[in-house]
Design an enzyme around this catalytic site. Structure first.
Site, short mmCIF file in Angstrom:
data_model
loop_
_atom_site.label_atom_id
_atom_site.label_comp_id
_atom_site.label_asym_id
_atom_site.label_seq_id
_atom_site.Cartn_x
_atom_site.Cartn_y
_atom_site.Cartn_z
N ASN A 19 22.97 45.31 42.23
CA ASN A 19 22.81 45.84 43.59
C ASN A 19 21.34 46.20 43.73
O ASN A 19 20.88 47.19 43.19
CB ASN A 19 23.70 47.09 43.76
CG ASN A 19 23.44 47.79 45.08
OD1 ASN A 19 22.74 47.26 45.95
ND2 ASN A 19 24.01 48.98 45.24
N TRP A 20 20.64 45.36 44.48
CA TRP A 20 19.19 45.57 44.60
C TRP A 20 18.82 46.68 45.57
O TRP A 20 17.65 47.02 45.71
CB TRP A 20 18.52 44.26 45.01
CG TRP A 20 18.29 43.32 43.87
CD1 TRP A 20 18.60 43.53 42.55
CD2 TRP A 20 17.69 42.02 43.93
NE1 TRP A 20 18.22 42.45 41.80
CE2 TRP A 20 17.66 41.50 42.62
CE3 TRP A 20 17.16 41.24 44.97
CZ2 TRP A 20 17.13 40.25 42.31
CZ3 TRP A 20 16.64 39.98 44.68
CH2 TRP A 20 16.63 39.49 43.35
N LYS A 21 19.83 47.21 46.30
CA LYS A 21 19.54 48.28 47.26
C LYS A 21 18.38 47.84 48.17
O LYS A 21 18.29 46.67 48.50
CB LYS A 21 19.27 49.60 46.52
CG LYS A 21 20.41 49.91 45.54
CD LYS A 21 20.39 51.29 44.98
CE LYS A 21 21.59 51.47 44.04
NZ LYS A 21 21.70 52.81 43.50
N HIS A 29 29.54 51.72 49.28
CA HIS A 29 28.66 52.30 48.26
C HIS A 29 28.39 53.77 48.58
O HIS A 29 28.30 54.15 49.74
CB HIS A 29 27.35 51.51 48.20
CG HIS A 29 26.52 51.90 47.01
ND1 HIS A 29 25.70 53.00 47.01
CD2 HIS A 29 26.43 51.35 45.78
CE1 HIS A 29 25.13 53.10 45.82
NE2 HIS A 29 25.56 52.12 45.05
N GLU A 65 25.82 55.47 48.55
CA GLU A 65 24.64 55.73 49.40
C GLU A 65 24.97 55.49 50.87
O GLU A 65 24.42 56.16 51.75
CB GLU A 65 23.46 54.86 48.93
CG GLU A 65 22.89 55.41 47.63
CD GLU A 65 22.33 54.37 46.68
OE1 GLU A 65 22.06 53.24 47.11
OE2 GLU A 65 22.17 54.70 45.48
N GLU A 76 31.77 54.26 40.52
CA GLU A 76 30.40 54.73 40.39
C GLU A 76 30.37 56.24 40.59
O GLU A 76 30.32 56.73 41.72
CB GLU A 76 29.51 54.06 41.45
CG GLU A 76 29.44 52.56 41.33
CD GLU A 76 28.14 52.00 41.88
OE1 GLU A 76 27.45 51.31 41.12
OE2 GLU A 76 27.80 52.25 43.04
N GLY A 89 21.27 56.45 39.49
CA GLY A 89 19.83 56.65 39.57
C GLY A 89 19.33 57.91 38.89
O GLY A 89 18.19 58.32 39.07
N SER A 143 23.52 54.18 36.24
CA SER A 143 22.55 54.18 35.14
C SER A 143 22.92 53.22 34.00
O SER A 143 22.69 53.54 32.83
CB SER A 143 22.32 55.60 34.62
OG SER A 143 21.78 56.42 35.65
N GLY A 194 21.99 49.08 39.51
CA GLY A 194 20.91 49.28 40.47
C GLY A 194 19.57 49.06 39.81
O GLY A 194 19.13 47.93 39.59
N GLY A 195 18.90 50.16 39.46
CA GLY A 195 17.54 50.12 38.95
C GLY A 195 17.27 49.07 37.88
O GLY A 195 16.27 48.34 37.95
P1 13P Z 1 21.62 52.76 39.10
O1 13P Z 1 21.98 51.66 38.16
O2 13P Z 1 20.20 52.69 39.57
O3 13P Z 1 22.04 54.11 38.60
O4 13P Z 1 22.49 52.50 40.44
C1 13P Z 1 23.84 52.29 40.33
C2 13P Z 1 24.36 51.81 41.62
O5 13P Z 1 24.38 52.55 42.60
C3 13P Z 1 24.80 50.42 41.72
O6 13P Z 1 25.47 50.18 42.92
#
Ligand code: 13P
Length: 250
Positions: A10-12, A96, A98, A168, A174, A214, A235-236
């Site tokens: 997930n590149w956000k 998600h 967010e 999640e 994050g 994470s 994500g990251g």
């Molecule tokens: P991180 O891997 O940056 O913690 O993010 C997880 C996430 O929200 C994937 O959708």
């Protein structure tokens, strides 16, 4: 039953089309021939066309990060299922945390998006997870049950065939904090139980439940070797080709 694991990025809100192209030029050779796990990348909407073009003929599949439930109309800024399908996008992340936290997503809007995404033949990844206060208050189970039962409402097992769920825990996103494999396993078992209640045991046995929060090359193996963990949503650590490739090869 063995469930093929999914490594989903997930590149956000990261990367331009140019950066997407560059990522794929480096990433594709790193995972060429890898068939053990399914690989999915979900970039911002404007990068979908580039990613589809670069992924053609490879083992990488493309997803979006959201979708609106209406077919078309005066809905400035929104994207429909038909548009995603037309762009050759096969997956879509729904609900998600967010989106829930910053953009007013509710269990009900998750349900509406899920229904149309399945109808359109997309493979939705439905995200659930408790916030820190909920875990500390000991109500994680109630929260996960509520999020799942409301998301799945009115949807049949046949229709939900292409659905995946992502657990999640919001406090792990994050933050560098990861759920222990045991904590994740427990939450996944509960989600599978809820899926069994709604869709039946056969459905629940084949449902793939991803862990997100994470995930990094260093902890991917310990998480992904758990029986209940059928993949990761990253994500990251998905933003660099070598880091995502390492997770793919957990
Ligand atoms: P991180 O891997 O940056 O913690 O993010 C997880 C996430 O929200 C994937 O959708």
């Amino acid at each position: 039953m063995s469930r093929k694991k999914i490594i989903a990025a997930n590149w956000k809100m990261y990367k331009t089309p140019g950066q997407t192209r560059q990522f794929m030029q480096e990433f594709i050779p790193l995972v060429a021939g890898h068939t053990r796990d399914q690989i999915v990348i979900c970039p911002p909407f404007v990068n979908i066309a580039t990613l589809v073009e670069m992924a053609e003929g490879t083992n990488v599949e493309v997803g979006a990060q959201n979708v609106f439930w209406e077919k078309e109309g005066a809905f400035t800024g929104e994207i429909s299922c038909e548009m995603l399908v037309g762009a050759k996008c096969e997956w879509v992340i729904i609900g998600h945390s967010e989106r829930r936290q910053y953009f007013g997503e509710t269990d009900d809007t998750v349900n509406r998006r899920l229904e149309v995404a399945l109808e359109a033949g997309l493979s939705p990844i439905v995200c659930v997870g408790e916030v820190k206060e909920e875990r500390e208050a000991g109500i994680t189970e109630d929260v996960l049950r509520r999020q799942c039962s409301r998301a799945f409402r009115g949807i049949s097992a046949r229709k939900a065939a292409k659905m995946t769920v992502a657990y999640e825990p919001v406090w792990a996103i994050g933050t560098g904090l990861t759920a222990t494999p045991e904590m994740a396993n427990d939450a996944h078992r509960l989600i599978r139980q809820e899926a069994a209640n709604v869709f039946g045991d056969d459905y629940a046995r084949q449902l793939r439940i991803l862990y997100g929060g994470s995930v990094k090359p260093e902890n991917a193996h310990n998480l992904l070797e758990q029986a209940e963990i059928d993949g990761a949503l990253i994500g990251g650590a998905s933003l660099k080709p070598d880091s995502l490739a390492k997770i793919v090869k957990w």
